[in-house]
Scaffold this motif. Structure first.
Motif: not given
Ligand code: 4AD
Length: 465
Positions: A316-320, A331-342, A377-388
């Motif tokens: 979140i800090k990096i995106l901000e 902002s802290w608390g949002i679900d990451l959208q595709s544009e953020h993941e990308r 303790r969640a983990m999402d693996l995001l990859v370029p172009r695709l996201g999660e």
């Protein structure tokens, strides 16, 4: 067993030269007075085999006009080392039998390349194209790689139910399974009376095998599932299917860091296996006009480099701090959208990134609460172009904490009695994740629409064939 030799075995030098029989479909047929050429495919390899036909061959003159693109034939003859450049072998035809013609006036797949959009409208013929043939072979090799990876590491392959009465993700995006007359279900006090239905309670197609996977991991220690999963979400995107295949390992005695390590090792190993088993398919796909520059080199790099790990809070800090204007404000608390993941994968890290410790309010009820009481303790693996491509977590193994969570989220605790009971008797720390098989295939093949990596896609408004 059929006697026909697969073209793949010829291309891979597994068949000695000499007499043999082949069957397949014609890609092209070029006739001349002295010699005719047929490019034959049987769908087993990227390469076609060149058949050389003497126009004097008995019966050839009669069928020659019908030997058009898409027609099916059976031939016998000699496989020889080709004197021509650009191919190792050719096949000198001694007998030729036309099995089925494909009238050039009406056969939709002519020699010229077709757009992926056009092929999506002709799913019944699509597997005959070079592109879909390559994708389906990669898919098969990747499925084998998944089983090999887990089997060699002491995981047991588990089949979880397709019809289920629990909603794993708690999101309610489920297809109902019922034998009621949809127009006129029995009702009591205005409500549908499920006690008269087949299962005597509401049932659905599963959204995930995880909860049943947890049951079995609590007995076998390490299991994985690999099966179809159904989501009735109205997501008409290039990354969502209503029916997709998911691989879900679940491990007793694993914590979040073990889970992250396994996910990376697994993805890298499958990439390496597929790069070896399907090298010609990947090269062929990478040569298509829609392909990304440097796709194979990039896969190679991803298979060898450790994935970046990042806390959700840092993401979140990096995106901000990015200075970018996103459609969905950060902002802290949002679900990451595709544009953020990308942004995180394509621009910031320039590679895969595992985001961990998400806010508890945007994640499922079963994830283990962190000491801060705010994140899980969640983990999402995001990859370029695709996201999660992977979603997972360490599971909440403490009975009281889990019960409080179920209540706080307004879930029906009686429906989860058995899930709670796993925490009452011999509870252990455990973790797991789910990899979307089609998302992985998009990543491997470079295709940008999920509907192109499954033979029969299902999405809102479409369930043909
Ligand atoms: O993040 P999800 O919803 O996680 C679960 O279902 C967990 N029960 C997994 C677990 O911990 N065992 O889905 C996991 C993955 C996603 O990362 C994505 O790759 C894929 O499944 N996925 C889809 N793929 C295609 N179409 C959809 N509609 C998808 N929804 C999820």
């Amino acid at each position: 067993m059929a006697k026909y030799v697969a073209i793949r075995d010829i291309v891979q030098d597994k068949v000695p030269v000499g007499f043999l029989e082949l069957a397949g479909w014609i890609r092209t047929h070029r006739q001349s007075k002295r010699v005719s050429f047929i490019e034959l495919t049987d769908g087993s390899a990227v390469s076609n085999l060149q058949l050389v036909v003497d126009p004097q061959l008995s019966g050839y003159a009669e069928v020659a006009p019908k030997l058009s693109t898409g027609a099916s034939i059976r031939v016998s003859g000699e496989l020889v080392v080709s004197p021509a450049k650009g191919q190792k072998y050719e096949f000198q035809v001694k007998t030729l039998e036309l099995l089925g013609e494909a009238d050039p006036e009406s056969y939709p797949l002519q020699k010229k390349g077709h757009s992926l959009e056009f092929l999506r409208e002709n799913l019944h013929l699509r597997p005959r194209t070079a592109t879909m043939g390559a994708v389906l072979r990669v898919r098969s090799a990747a499925a084998f790689a998944v089983h090999k990876y887990f089997t060699e590491r002491g995981f047991f392959y588990l089949n979880t139910p397709i019809i289920s009465t629990s909603d794993c993700e708690g999101a309610g995006e489920m297809f109902h399974v019922s034998t009621f007359d949809a127009e006129n279900p029995p009702r009591v006090n205005g409500k549908i009376d499920y006690s008269q239905d087949f299962f005597k309670e509401p049932a659905s197609l599963t959204v995930s095998g995880q909860l049943e996977g947890e049951i079995c991991a609590m007995g076998l220690s390490k299991i994985y599932t690999f099966g179809p999963t159904f989501r009735a979400e109205n997501s008409n995107t290039t990354r969502h299917l209503a029916e997709f295949w998911m691989i879900e390992p679940e491990m007793a005695f694993y914590e979040l860091s073990d889970n992250i390590e396994l996910a990376q090792d697994f993805v890298q190993d499958v990439i390496r296996q597929v790069m070896t088993a399907s090298s010609s398919e990947l090269e062929f796909l990478a040569s298509q006009e829609w392909a990304q520059q440097g796709h194979i080199e990039n896969l190679q790099k991803v298979a060898e480099t450790a994935f970046t790990r990042m806390d959700y809070t840092d993401a979140i800090k990096i995106l901000e701090a990015s200075g970018k204007t996103f459609e969905y404000p950060v902002s802290w608390g949002i679900d990451l959208q595709s544009e953020h993941e990308r942004f995180l994968t394509d621009e910031y890290v320039k590679g895969p990134v595992t985001v961990i410790n998400y806010p508890k309010d945007i994640k499922a009820f079963y994830m283990r609460l962190n000491e801060d009481n705010k994140t899980v303790r969640a983990m999402d693996l995001l990859v370029p172009r695709l996201g999660e491509i992977i979603g997972g977590s360490q599971r909440e193994e403490r009975h009281d904490v889990l019960l409080a969570k179920i209540r706080a989220m307004g879930l029906d605790e009686s429906a989860y009695w058995w899930y709670l009971e796993l925490r009452k008797f011999g509870t252990v720390p455990h973790a797991g994740f789910g990899l979307g098989f089609e998302r992985l295939l998009m990543y491997l093949t470079g295709l940008q629409n999920i509907r192109d990596v499954i033979a029969f896609p299902r999405f809102p408004g479409f369930a043909k064939f």
